[in-house]
Design a protein around this motif. Structure first.
Motif, PDB file in Angstrom:
ATOM      1  N   ALA A  14       0.849  -1.196   0.000  1.00 47.31           N
ATOM      2  CA  ALA A  14       0.000   0.000   0.000  1.00 47.31           C
ATOM      3  C   ALA A  14       0.881   1.242   0.000  1.00 47.31           C
ATOM      4  O   ALA A  14       0.562   2.241  -0.661  1.00 47.31           O
ATOM      5  CB  ALA A  14      -0.920   0.000   1.224  1.00 47.31           C
ATOM      6  N   ASP A  15       1.999   1.172   0.715  1.00 49.71           N
ATOM      7  CA  ASP A  15       2.937   2.291   0.741  1.00 49.71           C
ATOM      8  C   ASP A  15       3.520   2.549  -0.652  1.00 49.71           C
ATOM      9  O   ASP A  15       3.623   3.692  -1.097  1.00 49.71           O
ATOM     10  CB  ASP A  15       4.061   1.997   1.741  1.00 49.71           C
ATOM     11  CG  ASP A  15       5.014   3.170   1.903  1.00 49.71           C
ATOM     12  OD1 ASP A  15       4.531   4.285   2.182  1.00 49.71           O
ATOM     13  OD2 ASP A  15       6.228   2.980   1.744  1.00 49.71           O
ATOM     14  N   LEU A  16       3.895   1.459  -1.349  1.00 48.67           N
ATOM     15  CA  LEU A  16       4.398   1.584  -2.718  1.00 48.67           C
ATOM     16  C   LEU A  16       3.338   2.183  -3.635  1.00 48.67           C
ATOM     17  O   LEU A  16       3.616   3.064  -4.444  1.00 48.67           O
ATOM     18  CB  LEU A  16       4.815   0.208  -3.255  1.00 48.67           C
ATOM     19  CG  LEU A  16       6.189  -0.336  -2.874  1.00 48.67           C
ATOM     20  CD1 LEU A  16       6.358  -1.738  -3.455  1.00 48.67           C
ATOM     21  CD2 LEU A  16       7.302   0.575  -3.368  1.00 48.67           C
ATOM     22  N   PHE A  17       2.106   1.685  -3.489  1.00 52.94           N
ATOM     23  CA  PHE A  17       0.999   2.150  -4.327  1.00 52.94           C
ATOM     24  C   PHE A  17       0.726   3.637  -4.092  1.00 52.94           C
ATOM     25  O   PHE A  17       0.578   4.413  -5.036  1.00 52.94           O
ATOM     26  CB  PHE A  17      -0.250   1.323  -4.017  1.00 52.94           C
ATOM     27  CG  PHE A  17      -1.460   1.746  -4.804  1.00 52.94           C
ATOM     28  CD1 PHE A  17      -1.607   1.361  -6.125  1.00 52.94           C
ATOM     29  CD2 PHE A  17      -2.443   2.523  -4.222  1.00 52.94           C
ATOM     30  CE1 PHE A  17      -2.719   1.758  -6.854  1.00 52.94           C
ATOM     31  CE2 PHE A  17      -3.560   2.923  -4.937  1.00 52.94           C
ATOM     32  CZ  PHE A  17      -3.702   2.533  -6.258  1.00 52.94           C
ATOM     33  N   VAL A  18       0.668   4.025  -2.825  1.00 59.19           N
ATOM     34  CA  VAL A  18       0.394   5.427  -2.482  1.00 59.19           C
ATOM     35  C   VAL A  18       1.511   6.329  -2.971  1.00 59.19           C
ATOM     36  O   VAL A  18       1.270   7.382  -3.570  1.00 59.19           O
ATOM     37  CB  VAL A  18       0.213   5.594  -0.958  1.00 59.19           C
ATOM     38  CG1 VAL A  18       0.182   7.069  -0.572  1.00 59.19           C
ATOM     39  CG2 VAL A  18      -1.080   4.929  -0.513  1.00 59.19           C
ATOM     40  N   ASP A  19       2.754   5.909  -2.730  1.00 57.39           N
ATOM     41  CA  ASP A  19       3.907   6.724  -3.126  1.00 57.39           C
ATOM     42  C   ASP A  19       3.948   6.910  -4.642  1.00 57.39           C
ATOM     43  O   ASP A  19       4.100   8.022  -5.147  1.00 57.39           O
ATOM     44  CB  ASP A  19       5.193   6.059  -2.635  1.00 57.39           C
ATOM     45  CG  ASP A  19       6.402   6.972  -2.772  1.00 57.39           C
ATOM     46  OD1 ASP A  19       6.292   8.157  -2.409  1.00 57.39           O
ATOM     47  OD2 ASP A  19       7.453   6.510  -3.254  1.00 57.39           O
ATOM     48  N   GLY A  20       3.785   5.797  -5.365  1.00 53.58           N
ATOM     49  CA  GLY A  20       3.815   5.873  -6.823  1.00 53.58           C
ATOM     50  C   GLY A  20       2.654   6.674  -7.387  1.00 53.58           C
ATOM     51  O   GLY A  20       2.828   7.514  -8.277  1.00 53.58           O
TER      52      GLY A  20
END
Length: 312
Positions: free
Chosen positions: A17-23
């Motif tokens: 989720a962190d990767l998704f949000v950041d990207g």
């Protein structure tokens, strides 16, 4: 082994989720969309992705107690725990537009769910049902909200907001994030259900506590970090947007896939969710700010809610 797999599932949810949000955030920013809109849409949807993965997986497997309990429990967790801790770690100041439009729509979302779930009192049935028609109604309300946000985003882009450099790696982060969220959601639902049966605990209680808090961790981490960095737009927008997405998108999709049945306890949780929305709105309305004292009130309310779940 089930506990280990449950933990692995949560780690996948949080990290991906962190990767998704950041990207997603950086991709949106490169298009000139401001942080408030990003918080209400991209970040809100991204941090709601674990709830979506868990609830849709549960719905496909016929575990509707987890599907409804996860959404309602997560919304209560977002309002009381996430905003409470964010207010304690740093002062949250909301823009007037969030309070006058977005927060009102979040309360409206809880009210719509309350009305749709009220039917079983009229028929005097032991259980109620949120059917496919109700699901389509929820999705229609999501469309109306997105229409308003897209209008804001278009106006912001036209006003030439400051943009970040476009990077192809952000699209890669989004894809990896979505895959990890789906796999993590499967692990959480399957193993939480096994553990619940081993401990002779109802799916509803597990959904309202372990699964709800676990899938709200992305909101918690995002909002607390944003609060400490002074990014109130993202911190508050994340929670408000997530709660709207949770009801209109997640429950809309899950009830369209498979009608959701529920009992009186779940209905009480829906009422508590609506009351929590109104409480946060009242606290924020005075000076558009959530500080240490208000944070303690919200956190205390969440502890009282957990106690109520365990006692009942």
């Amino acid at each position: 082994m089930n506990i280990i797999l449950l933990i692995i599932g949560f780690i996948l949810l949080i990290k991906c989720a962190d990767l998704f949000v950041d990207g997603s955030s950086k991709l949106a920013s490169s298009l000139g969309i401001p942080s408030l809109i990003i918080g209400l849409t991209i970040v809100a949807f991204g941090t709601s992705a674990p709830e979506a993965a868990v609830s849709i997986t549960a719905s496909l497997n016929g575990m509707n107690d987890i599907s409804l309990g996860n959404v309602v429990g997560s919304n209560i967790c977002n309002l009381l725990l996430v905003l409470g801790l964010s207010g304690m770690f740093g002062s949250l100041t909301a823009k007037k537009k969030i309070i006058s439009r977005d927060f009102i729509y979040a309360i409206f979302a809880s009210l719509v769910l309350f009305i749709l779930s009220f039917g079983f009192f009229k028929t005097k049935d032991a259980t109620g049902i949120i059917d496919r028609t109700d699901g389509l109604i929820l999705l229609c309300f999501l469309g109306i909200y997105l229409y308003a946000l897209i209008g804001d985003a278009i106006r912001s882009v036209r006003s030439k907001e400051e943009k970040e450099k476009f990077e192809i790696k952000n699209i890669f982060f989004i894809i990896i994030g979505i895959i990890g969220i789906i796999v993590g959601g499967q692990l959480v639902v399957n193993n939480a259900t096994v553990i619940a049966k081993m401990l002779n605990v109802s799916d509803n209680v597990i959904a309202l506590t372990v699964v709800a808090i676990g899938t709200s961790l992305p909101e918690l981490v995002t909002s607390v970090v944003a609060s400490k960095k002074g990014e109130s737009d993202i911190a508050i927008g994340n929670v408000v947007g997530s709660n709207i997405f949770n009801i209109f998108f997640i429950l809309g999709i899950t009830s369209t896939i498979s009608p959701i049945t529920y009992g009186f306890e779940s209905y009480m949780d829906i009422i508590i969710s609506l009351a929590a929305s109104v409480l946060v709105y009242i606290l924020t309305l005075k000076n558009y700010r959530i500080g240490n004292k208000k944070g303690i009130i919200l956190l205390g309310s969440y502890i009282a809610y957990i106690a109520y779940i365990l006692i009942r």
